[in-house]
Design an enzyme around this catalytic site. Structure first.
Site, PDB file in Angstrom:
ATOM      1  CG  ASN A  29     -22.175 -34.404  36.202  1.00  0.00           C
ATOM      2  OD1 ASN A  29     -22.339 -34.965  35.119  1.00  0.00           O
ATOM      3  ND2 ASN A  29     -21.776 -33.139  36.299  1.00  0.00           N
ATOM      4  CE  LYS A  31     -18.173 -33.253  36.399  1.00  0.00           C
ATOM      5  NZ  LYS A  31     -17.174 -32.329  36.945  1.00  0.00           N
ATOM      6  CG  HIS A 118     -21.917 -28.885  35.835  1.00  0.00           C
ATOM      7  ND1 HIS A 118     -20.617 -28.591  35.487  1.00  0.00           N
ATOM      8  CD2 HIS A 118     -21.842 -29.708  36.898  1.00  0.00           C
ATOM      9  CE1 HIS A 118     -19.794 -29.229  36.309  1.00  0.00           C
ATOM     10  NE2 HIS A 118     -20.511 -29.914  37.173  1.00  0.00           N
ATOM     11  CD  GLU A 120     -17.331 -29.822  34.356  1.00  0.00           C
ATOM     12  OE1 GLU A 120     -18.043 -30.703  33.839  1.00  0.00           O
ATOM     13  OE2 GLU A 120     -16.652 -30.016  35.392  1.00  0.00           O
ATOM     14  CD  GLU A 190     -21.694 -29.185  41.258  1.00  0.00           C
ATOM     15  OE1 GLU A 190     -21.403 -30.313  41.663  1.00  0.00           O
ATOM     16  OE2 GLU A 190     -21.672 -28.878  40.065  1.00  0.00           O
ATOM     17  N   GLY A 196     -13.584 -30.814  40.569  1.00  0.00           N
ATOM     18  CA  GLY A 196     -12.513 -31.555  39.908  1.00  0.00           C
ATOM     19  C   GLY A 196     -11.110 -31.120  40.299  1.00  0.00           C
ATOM     20  CB  SER A 235     -13.150 -31.900  45.464  1.00  0.00           C
ATOM     21  OG  SER A 235     -12.566 -31.420  44.274  1.00  0.00           O
ATOM     22  N   GLY A 256     -18.980 -35.742  41.011  1.00  0.00           N
ATOM     23  CA  GLY A 256     -18.377 -35.985  39.705  1.00  0.00           C
ATOM     24  C   GLY A 256     -17.465 -37.200  39.758  1.00  0.00           C
TER      25      GLY A 256
HETATM   26  P1  PGA Z   1     -16.196 -33.406  41.209  1.00  0.00           P
HETATM   27  O1  PGA Z   1     -17.339 -32.784  40.268  1.00  0.00           O
HETATM   28  O2  PGA Z   1     -16.901 -34.211  42.277  1.00  0.00           O
HETATM   29  O3  PGA Z   1     -15.358 -34.247  40.303  1.00  0.00           O
HETATM   30  O4  PGA Z   1     -15.447 -32.260  41.797  1.00  0.00           O
HETATM   31  C1  PGA Z   1     -18.536 -32.321  40.810  1.00  0.00           C
HETATM   32  C2  PGA Z   1     -19.430 -31.837  39.696  1.00  0.00           C
HETATM   33  O5  PGA Z   1     -18.913 -31.285  38.711  1.00  0.00           O
HETATM   34  O6  PGA Z   1     -20.649 -31.986  39.752  1.00  0.00           O
END
Ligand code: PGA
Length: 275
Positions: A29, A31, A118, A120, A190, A196, A235, A256
């Site tokens: 992803n 983003k 997601h 976000e 997630e 993140g 992460s 991510g």
């Molecule tokens: P991250 O994000 O690997 O940066 O923690 C994962 C995601 O939001 O899908």
């Protein structure tokens, strides 16, 4: 129609050998990152690092920003091993929704899948589980595989409500999905507190939740539940991936930050293939 058909770009049929087994999937992803040239460079670096041996049984998905979907599909046209996903879509097919993009528009670009719900999107754009249900319906209506994200916040986990929250998200989000259609869906667990942040779920936490999701799917969808890939996200990076991917109900990752660095994403592919 099975989602596997969507993964074979430009073909109408699907590979039935994959259909019998839950697929391993590594999804990146991106983003709101990469300018067009950077996006192409990242794709080229991934393709350069791929070989049939390195890929094994893993399917790769990349989710670039909306405005780069066309160039990604074009660049990957002869690389059917890499599927292209959008990061969201609107639930309606068309209409007065300024700035939005619909599932049929994405399908017309030969996009394969769409990330739905997601955290976000839920946090910053107020997407609800009911919205997710409609978006998933629209994806399935237009031959796109939804990658449906679920997960609890730190506070919800602290108060012992993690499973209750995830179960509610599943119940509402998948309320319009039949047993025939569930194999077209990918689910990503997630935990919001891990996205993140550098804080990753322990293998125990991840397996407990993935096992509960699988069991819930079994109760609702019976045998089809085995064919729904369950991805872990939050992460996930080369240093912690092997122990997560080795878990019995983890079929891959939604990545991510580490998906923006070809070397890291390919290292995650190696970890998943070996799992
Ligand atoms: P991250 O994000 O690997 O940066 O923690 C994962 C995601 O939001 O899908």
């Amino acid at each position: 129609m099975s989602c596997i058909g969507f993964w074979i770009r430009g073909h109408e049929t699907f590979d039935s050998s994959l259909y019998l087994h839950p697929m391993k999937i590594l999804a990146g992803n991106w983003k709101m990152n990469t300018l067009p040239e950077e996006g192409l460079a990242l794709l080229d670096a991934l393709v350069l690092g791929l070989s049939p041996e390195r890929l094994g049984e893993v399917r790769i998905v990349v989710a670039p920003p909306m405005v780069q979907l066309s160039q990604a599909v074009e660049r990957l046209w002869n690389v059917p091993e890499i599927s292209v996903a959008a990061q969201t879509c609107h639930q309606q097919s068309m209409g007065a929704f300024t700035g939005e993009i619909s599932a049929p528009m994405l399908r017309a670009l030969d996009v394969d899948a769409v990330i739905i719900g997601h955290s976000e999107r839920r946090n910053y754009f107020n997407e609800t589980d009911a919205d997710c249900a409609e978006k998933i319906r629209s994806c399935l209506n237009h031959e796109l595989s939804p990658i449906f994200c679920v997960g609890e916040t730190h506070q919800e986990r602290q108060s012992g409500r993690a499973w209750e929250v995830v179960k509610n998200q599943l119940q509402t989000g998948l309320s319009q999905v039949s047993s025939e259609e569930i194999v077209d869906v990918v689910i990503a667990y997630e935990p919001v507190w891990a996205i993140g942040t550098g804080e990753v779920a322990t293998p125990e936490q991840a397996q407990e939740m993935h096992g509960a999701i699988r069991q819930w799917l079994r109760e609702k969808y019976h045998a089809s539940a085995q064919n729904v890939p369950l991805l872990y996200g939050g992460s996930c990076k080369p240093s912690n991936a092997a122990e997560l991917f080795a878990l019995p109900d983890v079929d891959g990752g939604l990545i991510g930050g580490a998906s923006l660095v070809a070397h890291d994403f390919l290292a995650l592919l190696d970890a998943l293939r070996e799992s």
